[in-house]
Design a protein around this motif. Structure first.
Motif, PDB file in Angstrom:
ATOM      1  N   THR A  76       0.732  -1.268   0.084  1.00  0.00           N
ATOM      2  CA  THR A  76      -0.001  -0.025  -0.147  1.00  0.00           C
ATOM      3  C   THR A  76       0.776   1.217  -0.058  1.00  0.00           C
ATOM      4  O   THR A  76       2.008   1.102   0.586  1.00  0.00           O
ATOM      5  N   GLN A  77       0.193   2.262  -0.475  1.00  0.00           N
ATOM      6  CA  GLN A  77       1.075   3.643  -0.718  1.00  0.00           C
ATOM      7  C   GLN A  77       0.741   4.897  -0.130  1.00  0.00           C
ATOM      8  O   GLN A  77       0.646   5.883  -0.489  1.00  0.00           O
ATOM      9  N   GLU A  78       0.315   4.537   1.190  1.00  0.00           N
ATOM     10  CA  GLU A  78      -0.254   5.601   2.039  1.00  0.00           C
ATOM     11  C   GLU A  78       0.895   6.633   2.275  1.00  0.00           C
ATOM     12  O   GLU A  78       0.572   7.866   2.552  1.00  0.00           O
ATOM     13  N   MET A  79       2.220   6.386   2.306  1.00  0.00           N
ATOM     14  CA  MET A  79       3.262   7.245   2.439  1.00  0.00           C
ATOM     15  C   MET A  79       3.439   8.406   1.236  1.00  0.00           C
ATOM     16  O   MET A  79       4.035   9.363   1.397  1.00  0.00           O
ATOM     17  N   ALA A  80       2.826   7.890   0.103  1.00  0.00           N
ATOM     18  CA  ALA A  80       2.824   8.677  -0.856  1.00  0.00           C
ATOM     19  C   ALA A  80       1.810   9.815  -0.892  1.00  0.00           C
ATOM     20  O   ALA A  80       1.684  10.725  -1.756  1.00  0.00           O
ATOM     21  N   ASN A  81       0.630   9.876   0.127  1.00  0.00           N
ATOM     22  CA  ASN A  81      -0.369  10.597   0.319  1.00  0.00           C
ATOM     23  C   ASN A  81       0.231  11.941   1.279  1.00  0.00           C
ATOM     24  O   ASN A  81       0.144  11.364   2.517  1.00  0.00           O
ATOM     25  N   THR A  85       0.730  11.791   5.583  1.00  0.00           N
ATOM     26  CA  THR A  85       2.264  11.881   6.037  1.00  0.00           C
ATOM     27  C   THR A  85       2.098  13.155   6.886  1.00  0.00           C
ATOM     28  O   THR A  85       3.010  13.432   7.926  1.00  0.00           O
ATOM     29  N   ALA A  86       1.337  14.032   6.707  1.00  0.00           N
ATOM     30  CA  ALA A  86       1.186  15.176   7.426  1.00  0.00           C
ATOM     31  C   ALA A  86       0.869  15.042   8.970  1.00  0.00           C
ATOM     32  O   ALA A  86       0.849  15.919   9.792  1.00  0.00           O
ATOM     33  N   GLU A  98      -6.518   4.097   1.868  1.00  0.00           N
ATOM     34  CA  GLU A  98      -5.571   3.425   0.900  1.00  0.00           C
ATOM     35  C   GLU A  98      -5.859   1.820   1.005  1.00  0.00           C
ATOM     36  O   GLU A  98      -5.550   1.265   0.025  1.00  0.00           O
ATOM     37  N   LEU A  99      -5.967   1.575   2.122  1.00  0.00           N
ATOM     38  CA  LEU A  99      -6.070  -0.058   2.272  1.00  0.00           C
ATOM     39  C   LEU A  99      -7.189  -0.632   1.720  1.00  0.00           C
ATOM     40  O   LEU A  99      -7.042  -1.702   0.763  1.00  0.00           O
ATOM     41  N   HIS A 100      -8.319   0.137   1.875  1.00  0.00           N
ATOM     42  CA  HIS A 100      -9.592  -0.504   1.150  1.00  0.00           C
ATOM     43  C   HIS A 100      -9.530  -0.127  -0.321  1.00  0.00           C
ATOM     44  O   HIS A 100     -10.260  -0.972  -0.899  1.00  0.00           O
ATOM     45  N   ASP A 101      -9.237   0.784  -0.774  1.00  0.00           N
ATOM     46  CA  ASP A 101      -8.960   1.028  -1.989  1.00  0.00           C
ATOM     47  C   ASP A 101      -8.304  -0.059  -2.542  1.00  0.00           C
ATOM     48  O   ASP A 101      -8.444  -0.031  -3.936  1.00  0.00           O
ATOM     49  N   ILE A 183       5.290  12.339   9.221  1.00  0.00           N
ATOM     50  CA  ILE A 183       5.696  11.070   9.413  1.00  0.00           C
ATOM     51  C   ILE A 183       6.569  10.836   8.216  1.00  0.00           C
ATOM     52  O   ILE A 183       6.191  10.897   7.051  1.00  0.00           O
ATOM     53  N   THR A 184       7.645  10.037   8.516  1.00  0.00           N
ATOM     54  CA  THR A 184       8.744   9.923   7.233  1.00  0.00           C
ATOM     55  C   THR A 184       9.175   8.323   7.520  1.00  0.00           C
ATOM     56  O   THR A 184       9.051   7.884   8.535  1.00  0.00           O
TER      57      THR A 184
END
Length: 273
Positions: A76-81, A85-86, A98-101, A183-184
């Motif tokens: 999953t690519q939540e870190m790209a959102n 990350t804010a 992101e998970l369920h998409d 968050i990084t």
């Protein structure tokens, strides 16, 4: 137990289901019951991202294999959102979106009409914006639907002879940061390494909260005194500094689930899913 039969009936009615499976005791119980009822018509899928500890991913693999349920992993690519990350107060909403998409189209393409998760009845009483994201995407929460509490989750897991029935809760690593701090991947890895270090010392129920360059260790209150006396504190500080922290502190209140939510305004807490 009546609730166990209700859960079994629920899965019988579903006929086929994809389980959002983190390896925590809640989703593991759901995976176990789903597999017992549906066999290979149940599929466990684990989302892999920097917010999941490698050791937790390995636990998920081992547990799925022991249950027998087919198990797959997706990235999953939540870190790209940037909304994630804010780290706003509703960060979990963007994570579960992101998970369920990711899981919903996978389920439909494989012929699974349902995506189910491990949300339990007690989760509905806490501030969990991710629950709303899951609902919006049609996910179901069998434990919550049947009214199974966290205590009952462990009771049922023990009844079903799951060796992990008393496994400590281990939410995603992003929950270790105060709202508003970015968050990084580096910060997630730093926290993950620190918690892994403490577990290797024999500690289980713990958190390492990260605020800028400071690590704050949370332990059950009854363990704090012995920890401060028995541990080689200079060695621990040195290890944490190697991980990237500058300061290392011990929370004298002790570990309490959801502690970071205490800073939220009452109107935010009132808007629970």
């Amino acid at each position: 137990m009546q609730k166990l039969e209700q859960l079994r009936t629920l899965f019988q009615q579903m006929d086929r289901a994809l389980i959002a499976y983190s390896g925590g005791i809640d989703s593991t119980l759901v995976a176990k019951i789903a597999y017992d009822v549906l066999g290979d018509r149940a599929l466990a899928v684990t989302a892999v991202s920097p917010s999941l500890l490698p050791e937790d991913l390995e636990d998920a693999r081992i547990q799925a294999a022991a249950i027998g349920i087919p198990h797959e992993e997706v990235e999953t690519q939540e870190m790209a959102n940037p909304n994630y990350t804010a780290n706003p107060v509703n960060r979990c909403y963007f994570c579960k979106s992101e998970l369920h998409d990711t899981l919903k189209p996978l389920a439909l393409s494989r012929g699974y009409p349902y995506v189910v998760d491990g949300v339990n009845a007690d989760d509905l009483k806490d501030y969990r914006p991710g629950i709303q994201a899951a609902k919006e995407r049609g996910a179901r929460s069998p434990l919550a639907e049947v009214g199974v509490s966290k205590t009952e989750v462990r009771q049922l897991a023990k009844q079903l002879a799951l060796p992990w029935w008393d496994k400590p809760a281990q939410p995603c690593l992003s929950s270790r940061f105060p709202y508003g701090e970015e968050i990084t991947v580096y910060k997630l890895q730093r926290v993950g390494r620190a918690e892994r270090y403490l577990r290797q010392l024999g500690l289980q129920n713990l958190r390492v909260r990260s605020e800028k360059d400071t690590a704050r260790i949370e332990l059950p209150p009854e363990q704090i005194k012995d920890f401060a006396i028995a541990q080689d504190l200079p060695a621990l500080v040195s290890a944490f500094q190697e991980f990237g922290f500058v300061y290392v502190t011990l929370d004298l209140e002790g570990y309490r689930s959801g502690k970071l939510n205490q800073v939220l305004q009452p109107e935010v807490l009132a808007a629970r899913s």
